[in-house]
Every structure is written in structure tokens, then in C-alpha cells.
Design an enzyme around this catalytic site. Structure first.
Site, PDB file in Angstrom:
ATOM      1  N   ALA A 134       0.837  -1.198  -0.029  1.00 10.95           N
ATOM      2  CA  ALA A 134       0.009   0.044   0.207  1.00 10.95           C
ATOM      3  C   ALA A 134       0.901   1.366  -0.167  1.00 10.95           C
ATOM      4  CB  ALA A 134      -0.828   0.236   1.401  1.00 10.95           C
ATOM      5  N   ASP A 135       0.486   2.269  -0.670  1.00 11.58           N
ATOM      6  CA  ASP A 135       1.037   3.679  -0.592  1.00 11.58           C
ATOM      7  C   ASP A 135       0.330   4.528   0.324  1.00 11.58           C
ATOM      8  OD1 ASP A 135       3.363   4.017  -2.959  1.00 11.58           O
ATOM      9  OD2 ASP A 135       1.770   2.481  -3.374  1.00 11.58           O
ATOM     10  N   ARG A 136      -1.080   4.234   0.614  1.00  9.05           N
ATOM     11  CA  ARG A 136      -1.682   4.815   1.550  1.00  9.05           C
ATOM     12  C   ARG A 136      -3.020   4.287   1.963  1.00  9.05           C
ATOM     13  NH1 ARG A 136      -2.608  11.301   2.151  1.00  9.05           N
ATOM     14  NH2 ARG A 136      -0.446  11.301   0.869  1.00  9.05           N
TER      15      ARG A 136
END
Length: 383
Positions: free
Chosen positions: A256-258
């Protein structure tokens, strides 16, 4: 065989492997300035949310350390106030390199907070600067341990979840993009989970998707799995549905990036597609990411900024020149794979997977699942 390394720090040098040239050429480049670090992140010479954060923190750490060793001392080391005035714009500048990766913001905020809390009455500027440099190194050093912890949490949870459904030869796990040592400071997140299963003798095969041409994720994953001697199969991202129809896949594990407060998750483009298909086929969909990826200030996925890459990037692909004899040369080229003058190109770098499609979210603190009957997560126990 030792895993690949995205960042090297030795003999007073900060280097990164140029991921634009992988997997055919392994070339480390020096990062000598803040501007070079920003450019490396923005142009995707380095990628992966944890690795991006580590490089940003280390670039400031090396910059400050070099200043402390310089003779004469630079002007920004004349007083605590001058140091603060100098450093805060640097942190803001680094943050602009990749807007979706929240780890980068977490790292710059942590360094800013360290700068603020170091302003104790009587503390001289060089002591404050050294504390700031040490904090930057610590941000990078902490990443490996976190990755190993979350990989074990996620791997053990999956083994328990699958139970008797697991094949005698081990589990088959699909992943999207690269989440291994090249995307982190070491071991990896979702790819770390796969590595943990392999090291535990519980993995049959790792499957990984080939996403949009310029995204290096699948090629880097291929290189990492090959280096670690993990049995694996590459598929095009448009073939995920067919894979699920014809092969037993026990889980999808992604990074995940966010992650928003409710569990909505931004990750490399193509992740949402895999999540929808996994839900259709009843396959557990697991997000593996450090706590720094969870953004409690964003209520849901609609508040996550999605980076739009330059349209031209979707038209280009880089690779080694094919010889026509089942092999490739060492020479690389960039070619255009689309007609010239297209009317429009939609080229987001990330998509958002709704929490309702996610089975579990794993951090170094444990595994979060949704309460019965709910479609979103309560992440308070793992942040």
C-alpha cells in the site's frame, strides 16, 4: 543468495540502484544532494513507499552530516533558528516528490517534529543538527525489522485462515507490483509475506502481475523472486480472472502507498482489478504495509490524492534488445508502443481498493479484520 538492496550507505556515500535499468542492468548511482534525491523519487529511479521515505530521510541525514564536517561551517549552522529556517523548506520540497506515498509525508513530519523537540533551552545548533541526522538514519534502519514482523503476522494469519484448504505442496499467492527489498529498506511487505511462507516451507508458487508497461513492479518482482530462488509465475494483469478460474490461488497479498482510516487502500494501478476478481472468486485479499502507511487524517479513499503520471510514460517501454534466439543483449532501448498523436491518455499511477473488498490489513503490530456485518475496518488496534 542475498536479497537485492535499493539503498546503500557505506564509506560516507549514499547510493541507490537505478530501478529504471533493472532487471537487465544493475547500476548504483550516487545521491549527493537533496535535489538528486527528489529527482530520483519523482522519476521513479527508486520506488516503493517505504524506500522513498528512507531515501528522503537519508538524503537529509547525509546533507546535515556533511555540513557538520565541513570547514568552514555553512551559515545555517550558526544558530538553532537558522538551522530551522534552512531545514523546513527542504522537508517540504522532499514531500512534493510523490504525493500518494504517505510514508514520505510521515518521514518528513517525523524529522520536522524532531527538529522542533530538539529546541531545548541551551542546546547548541550542532547538537540539534546531529540529532536530526541521527533521526534520518533511524527512519531507514527501522524499516527492515518492521517488514519482518508484519510478514510473520500476515503469513501466520493466512496459514490459519486457509487451514486444510492449503495444498500438500504449499500455498499459491498472487501479488501486484513490487513490495520486496527493492521497494523497502529490506525484506519487504507483501513480498516479505511470500518470502516468509517460502522460508517456512509453506509456499508452492508466487504469482505476480505484469502491469502497465512503464511500471517496473512486475519486472522487479521477477528479479527478486529469481534472486531468492522462490518458484514463481508472471501473468499479465488482464489474465488474473483466468488464473482464478483455472488455478487454486489461496490469497492475494499486496502492499500500500496509503491506507485511509476506514481501510480503503491506494496501491499500484491494477490492484483494484485484482481485488474485485478475488472477491468474485472468494479469495482472501490481504494488504501488508507498515503503520506509517495508515493515514488517520484521511477518512476514506476519496481523500487520497492519486498521482497522475505524464501521459507519454504510458506509451513507452524500456527493455533489453531481443536477439531473436530466446535471449536478449545487454543493450537497452526505450520504444514507443502506441500510435503518435493519441487524443487522450489516462495514466494514474495508483488506484484505490475499497475496504469492503479487503479481507485483512497487516502491519507490524498485527492483523486487522472487519467486525461481522461491517464493510470497513477499525484500525485502532494495529496503529
Amino acid at each position: 543468495m542475498a536479497p537485492l538492496t535499493s539503498i546503500r550507505t557505506s564509506n560516507g556515500k549514499l547510493e541507490i540502484v537505478n530501478q529504471l535499468l533493472l532487471p537487465h542492468t544493475t547500476e548504483y548511482i550516487d545521491i549527493n544532494t537533496i535535489e538528486e534525491a527528489h529527482d530520483a523519487i519523482k522519476t521513479m529511479k527508486i520506488r516503493g513507499a517505504p524506500a522513498i521515505a528512507s531515501l528522503a530521510a537519508l538524503s537529509l541525514s547525509f546533507h546535515i552530516s556533511n555540513a557538520l564536517a565541513a570547514t568552514p561551517s555553512p551559515e545555517f549552522l550558526t544558530s538553532p533558528e537558522s538551522l530551522k529556517t534552512y531545514v523546513e523548506p527542504i522537508l517540504s520540497f522532499l514531500y512534493t516528490a510523490r504525493p500518494t506515498a504517505v510514508n514520505l509525508g510521515a518521514a518528513t513530519r517525523r524529522l520536522s517534529k524532531k527538529l522542533q523537540t530538539s529546541f531545548v533551552a541551551g542546546t547548541d545548533v550542532r547538537t540539534i543538527a546531529q540529532q536530526l541526522a541521527d533521526e534520518g538514519k533511524l527512519i531507514a534502519d527501522e524499516d527492515v525489522g518492521r517488514n519482518e514482523e508484519m510478514s510473520k503476522w500476515g503469513g501466520d494469519w493466512l496459514l490459519k485462515r486457509v487451514g486444510d484448504e492449503g495444498s500438500a505442496s504449499g500455498l499459491n499467492v498472487l501479488t501486484v507490483c513490487n513490495t520486496g527489498s527493492l521497494a523497502t529498506s529490506g525484506y519487504g511487505t507483501a513480498l516479505g509475506l511470500i518470502t516468509y511462507l517460502h522460508e517456512s516451507g509453506k509456499l508452492d508458487k508466487a504469482y505476480y502481475t505484469q502491469t502497465a508497461p512503464y511500471h517496473q513492479g512486475s519486472r522487479l518482482t521477477a528479479l527478486e523472486l529469481q534472486t531468492l530462488k522462490i518458484p514463481s509465475v508472471m501473468i499479465c494483469d488482464t489474465m488474473v480472472g483466468s488464473l482464478f478460474q483455472h488455478y487454486k490461488i489461496h490469497a492475494v497479498a499486496v502492499g500500500a502507498d496509503r491506507i485511509a482510516r476506514n481501510g480503503d487502500t491506494a496501491n499500484k494501478i491494477g490492484t483494484y482489478n485484482a481485488a474485485v476478481l478475488a472477491a468474485r472468486h472468494g479469495i482472501p485479499f490481504i494488504v501488508v504495509a507498515p503503520i506509517s502507511t495508515v493515514d488517520l487524517d484521511v477518512a476514506d479513499g476519496s481523500g487520497i490524492p492519486i498521482e497522475q503520471r505524464p501521459p507519454l510514460e504510458a506509451c513507452l517501454v524500456r527493455g533489453a534488445l531481443y536477439t531473436g534466439a530466446g535471449d536478449a543483449t545487454n543493450e537497452q532501448a526505450v520504444v514507443m508502443i502506441t500510435p503518435r498523436g493519441l487524443d487522450g491518455i489516462y495514466n494514474p499511477s495508483f488506484d484505490v481498493t475499497p475496504a469492503e473488498l479487503i479481507t485483512a490489513i497487516v502491519t507490524e503490530k498485527g492483523v486487522a479484520v472487519k467486525k461481522p456485518g461491517e464493510v470497513t475496518f477499525d484500525l485502532s488496534g494495529i496503529v
